[in-house]
Design an enzyme around this catalytic site. Structure first.
Site, PDB file in Angstrom:
ATOM      1  N   GLY A  45       0.859  -1.262   0.172  1.00 41.68           N
ATOM      2  CA  GLY A  45      -0.166   0.037  -0.031  1.00 41.68           C
ATOM      3  C   GLY A  45       0.878   1.397  -0.149  1.00 41.68           C
ATOM      4  O   GLY A  45       1.987   1.031   0.573  1.00 41.68           O
ATOM      5  N   GLN A  50       2.973   9.828   1.394  1.00 42.90           N
ATOM      6  CA  GLN A  50       4.332   9.115   1.178  1.00 42.90           C
ATOM      7  C   GLN A  50       5.142   9.351   0.135  1.00 42.90           C
ATOM      8  O   GLN A  50       6.515   9.102   0.327  1.00 42.90           O
ATOM      9  CB  GLN A  50       4.268   7.697   1.534  1.00 42.90           C
ATOM     10  CG  GLN A  50       3.342   7.202   2.748  1.00 42.90           C
ATOM     11  CD  GLN A  50       3.269   5.731   2.569  1.00 42.90           C
ATOM     12  OE1 GLN A  50       2.292   5.021   2.108  1.00 42.90           O
ATOM     13  NE2 GLN A  50       4.285   4.942   3.314  1.00 42.90           N
ATOM     14  N   CYS A  99       6.047  -0.165   7.367  1.00 44.22           N
ATOM     15  CA  CYS A  99       5.475   1.134   6.649  1.00 44.22           C
ATOM     16  C   CYS A  99       6.781   1.349   5.847  1.00 44.22           C
ATOM     17  O   CYS A  99       7.956   1.482   6.296  1.00 44.22           O
ATOM     18  CB  CYS A  99       5.050   2.032   7.471  1.00 44.22           C
ATOM     19  SG  CYS A  99       4.536   3.589   6.712  1.00 44.22           S
ATOM     20  N   LEU A 100       6.638   1.668   4.362  1.00 44.75           N
ATOM     21  CA  LEU A 100       7.744   2.295   3.629  1.00 44.75           C
ATOM     22  C   LEU A 100       8.231   3.513   4.322  1.00 44.75           C
ATOM     23  O   LEU A 100       9.475   3.773   4.025  1.00 44.75           O
ATOM     24  CB  LEU A 100       7.359   2.360   2.162  1.00 44.75           C
ATOM     25  CG  LEU A 100       6.710   1.161   1.374  1.00 44.75           C
ATOM     26  CD1 LEU A 100       6.367   1.390   0.016  1.00 44.75           C
ATOM     27  CD2 LEU A 100       7.981   0.154   1.285  1.00 44.75           C
ATOM     28  N   HIS A 141      -4.536   1.145   7.494  1.00 44.71           N
ATOM     29  CA  HIS A 141      -3.311   1.707   7.612  1.00 44.71           C
ATOM     30  C   HIS A 141      -2.979   2.782   6.569  1.00 44.71           C
ATOM     31  O   HIS A 141      -2.549   3.821   6.927  1.00 44.71           O
ATOM     32  CB  HIS A 141      -2.069   0.612   7.086  1.00 44.71           C
ATOM     33  CG  HIS A 141      -0.676   0.816   7.343  1.00 44.71           C
ATOM     34  ND1 HIS A 141       0.124   0.507   8.164  1.00 44.71           N
ATOM     35  CD2 HIS A 141      -0.031   1.696   6.577  1.00 44.71           C
ATOM     36  CE1 HIS A 141       1.226   1.079   7.958  1.00 44.71           C
ATOM     37  NE2 HIS A 141       1.265   2.006   6.906  1.00 44.71           N
ATOM     38  N   GLU A 142      -3.598   2.559   5.437  1.00 44.88           N
ATOM     39  CA  GLU A 142      -3.339   3.617   4.417  1.00 44.88           C
ATOM     40  C   GLU A 142      -4.335   4.565   4.615  1.00 44.88           C
ATOM     41  O   GLU A 142      -4.024   6.055   4.594  1.00 44.88           O
ATOM     42  CB  GLU A 142      -3.548   3.115   3.102  1.00 44.88           C
ATOM     43  CG  GLU A 142      -2.751   1.955   2.628  1.00 44.88           C
ATOM     44  CD  GLU A 142      -1.227   2.260   2.803  1.00 44.88           C
ATOM     45  OE1 GLU A 142      -0.861   3.498   2.657  1.00 44.88           O
ATOM     46  OE2 GLU A 142      -0.358   1.336   3.117  1.00 44.88           O
ATOM     47  N   HIS A 145      -2.698   7.210   6.973  1.00 39.19           N
ATOM     48  CA  HIS A 145      -1.777   8.460   6.443  1.00 39.19           C
ATOM     49  C   HIS A 145      -2.666   9.305   6.058  1.00 39.19           C
ATOM     50  O   HIS A 145      -2.055  10.325   6.059  1.00 39.19           O
ATOM     51  CB  HIS A 145      -1.175   7.473   5.040  1.00 39.19           C
ATOM     52  CG  HIS A 145       0.091   6.761   5.534  1.00 39.19           C
ATOM     53  ND1 HIS A 145       1.195   7.317   6.071  1.00 39.19           N
ATOM     54  CD2 HIS A 145       0.164   5.376   5.434  1.00 39.19           C
ATOM     55  CE1 HIS A 145       2.038   6.188   6.357  1.00 39.19           C
ATOM     56  NE2 HIS A 145       1.456   5.035   5.808  1.00 39.19           N
TER      57      HIS A 145
HETATM   58 ZN    ZN Z   1       2.539   3.250   5.697  1.00 38.18          ZN
END
Ligand code: ZN
Length: 187
Positions: A45, A50, A99-100, A141-142, A145
């Site tokens: 995701g 991000q 998470c990236l 999760h997304e 963000h």
């Molecule tokens: Zn993330």
């Protein structure tokens, strides 16, 4: 193009993202590039903040995710535009999230099992869906963000305290990644 991933400490990750209007320029291209960026960094995701944009958009590609019930996520590749989570329900369960934007950190996070979400796809078709299991988890999760929330905010204060040195290191770029990152205050 492949975007650098904005890591922990960048202020865009802490903003509440703005709604996208239908005349937003080159949204198709942005979504395509976000899928490319996510695939090249092996994420499942990716939310617009991000990649440095405070807009209400995230993409998910869970088709290659390594879970036991593979059939379950088959075909789960989607762009979510202006998503609204209406309700979270069901029993809370723990899942080890990463998470990236927080490379190398994984923590068990508790979330409810089922989520009802409304969103638009890239053709501006309206969707109203109920998701559960791993699909719900990725969406939660997304979606976080877009509210300026990161998964490390959802661990216990003790865990977060234990993580703080690593989070500071990440925000200074002292972290190894296989993908390009953007650290705060550096071009
Ligand atoms: Zn993330």
């Amino acid at each position: 193009m492949i975007y650098p991933i904005y890591v922990y400490g960048n202020s865009v990750l802490r903003k509440k993202a703005q709604k996208i209007s239908k005349d937003f320029e080159d949204l198709d291209l942005l979504v395509e590039d976000m899928f490319k960026t996510m695939d090249s960094s092996e994420g499942v995701g990716l939310a617009a903040p991000q990649v440095g944009m405070d807009i209400q958009l995230f993409v998910i590609n869970a088709t290659d995710i390594d879970v036991e019930d593979e059939e379950f996520v088959e075909g789960f590749k989607q762009a979510f535009i202006n998503p609204v989570v209406l309700e979270e329900s069901g029993k809370e369960w723990a899942f080890n999230e990463g998470c990236l934007s927080i490379p190398g950190v994984r923590e068990d996070v508790n979330r409810k099992g089922t989520v009802r979400i409304q969103y638009y796809d890239l053709e501006w078709n309206f969707h109203d869906e109920v998701l559960d299991g791993i699909k719900a988890r990725i969406v939660q999760h997304e979606y976080d963000h877009l509210q300026g929330v990161m998964f490390v905010d959802r661990v216990s204060p003790l865990r977060k305290r234990l993580l703080s040195a690593r989070l500071t290191a990440i925000s200074k770029g002292k972290v190894e990644t296989d993908y390009k990152i953007k650290i705060p205050h550096k071009k």
